[in-house]
Design a protein around this motif. Structure first.
Motif: not given
Length: 136
Positions: A100-104, A106-108
């Motif tokens: 989830p940290q990676m996706l967060e 990317v979205i950030e």
């Protein structure tokens, strides 16, 4: 689906800054669907016939399109699977390893780089339309 799943889920989160991109499929751009989404999202709707018009058959511009699928594909095919079972195992492994940290992150990065996103969007739109025209 929008009424029973999407809107109730939106109501569970603070989404005042959320933009929603709907693809141009006919059922997704029916007047009733667009009106419902406009009522829910106001001007933060990117869709054919929406406040921010997105032409039909255009590329989507989301972290899934510009990052995740390429990332997954590069890892899934890294060892050149020859059998369907091997390919399926790779897909399961790669998806399970996404944190989830990676996706967060990317979205950030996507949401904080609005000018860059506009440029990517324009280039993506032009590239997709050029590609589409070459097939027509």
């Amino acid at each position: 689906m929008i009424t029973n799943l999407f809107i109730p889920e939106l109501n569970n989160h603070d989404v005042q800054e959320l933009w929603f991109q709907q693809d141009g499929a006919t059922c997704h751009t029916a007047r009733a669907t667009i009106d419902l989404l406009k009522d829910t999202l106001g001007d933060r709707l990117i869709s054919r016939f929406g406040p921010v018009n997105w032409p039909p058959r255009s590329c989507d511009l989301t972290p899934l399109d510009y990052f995740l699928w390429g990332y997954v594909k590069s890892l899934v095919y890294a060892d050149k699977p020859q059998m369907l079972d091997h390919l399926e195992d790779n897909i399961r492994r790669v998806i399970a390893d996404i944190r989830p940290q990676m996706l967060e992150k990317v979205i950030e990065n996507w949401t904080t780089s609005e000018p860059a996103v506009a440029v990517i969007c324009q280039k993506s739109y032009l590239k997709c339309n050029a590609t589409r025209l070459s097939f027509e």
